[in-house]
Design an enzyme around this catalytic site. Sequence first.
Site, PDB file in Angstrom:
ATOM      1  N   LYS A 121       0.804  -1.225   0.000  1.00 52.32           N
ATOM      2  CA  LYS A 121       0.000   0.000   0.000  1.00 52.32           C
ATOM      3  C   LYS A 121       0.840   1.280   0.000  1.00 52.32           C
ATOM      4  CE  LYS A 121      -4.364  -1.558   2.003  1.00 52.32           C
ATOM      5  NZ  LYS A 121      -5.404  -1.225   3.018  1.00 52.32           N
ATOM      6  N   ASP A 131     -10.311   3.415   2.144  1.00 54.56           N
ATOM      7  CA  ASP A 131     -10.530   2.783   3.448  1.00 54.56           C
ATOM      8  C   ASP A 131     -11.274   3.703   4.412  1.00 54.56           C
ATOM      9  OD1 ASP A 131      -9.386   0.282   2.920  1.00 54.56           O
ATOM     10  OD2 ASP A 131      -7.370   0.984   3.410  1.00 54.56           O
TER      11      ASP A 131
END
Length: 280
Positions: free
Chosen positions: A66, A102
């Site tokens: 990520k 997210d």
Amino acid sequence: MKKLYGVIGDPIGHSMSPAMHNDAFETLGINAYYHPFHIKREDLAAAVAGMKAIGVSGFNVTVPHKTAIMPLLDEVDPLAQAIGAVNTVIRSDNRYIGYNTDGEGFIRGLNEEYGKSVLDKHILIIGAGGAARAIYYTLGQQGAKRVDIANRTAEKASQLKERCPYAVETELLALIEAEEKLGDYDIIIQTTSIGMSPGVDKMPLRLANIRPDAFLSDIIYNPAQTALMKEAGLRGARVQNGLRMFAYQGALAFEKWTGVLPDPDRMEKIVQDKLGGKTC
């Protein structure tokens, strides 16, 4: 010709994203396919170049890539840049642009379950890792008034606050301080891995002072009900696990790729079914 999407990570075999996204493509009549790509850390740069070369239209990013993927992209959205992590990549004019869904996915699910916007509520975040950062910064971006942070390591919580590019009133607390002040909070967000297998009986802090009208959200979704959630429920608080966050972050990624928001209820049910039908 089908458009190709996917998810990259190491490991990747456990990912539930292919089931969610391929069902959404089929349900919505979109001619596309979503594939899991097992990419080792040392192969990441070559993989991104290869995906661009073969025309992959977009992909999700999971651990451990990520952060490492960010310098390999053509552009990174300002919120994802601040968070320091990308979980969604879209292709636009042969350029790869990184986003992070997210935090937004969590807040969408929280607002939905809570019944209204939480931005004017007194919020406590437990933890200061990557998930906490995504949620805290997104709350700040959306205009949250007061978000406190409780963490085992004071330095990590301090860095989280200092590096936030958005104006949020925040007090940093040790876990024992948070336990004492728990009655001050409308909403408590648990972002650590405490409570996951094999430590399913563990809790990050005691809930003796939680208000019976409080709302506790634990981002863990396996087990579907953590020890912290059980304790909060026994004390009268409403609880939510992380399944809604997972479904919404996937739905928001899908929307960025296609312009269509799939049904998060259907996505959530697919994950529940893969987990054996267990819910909280």
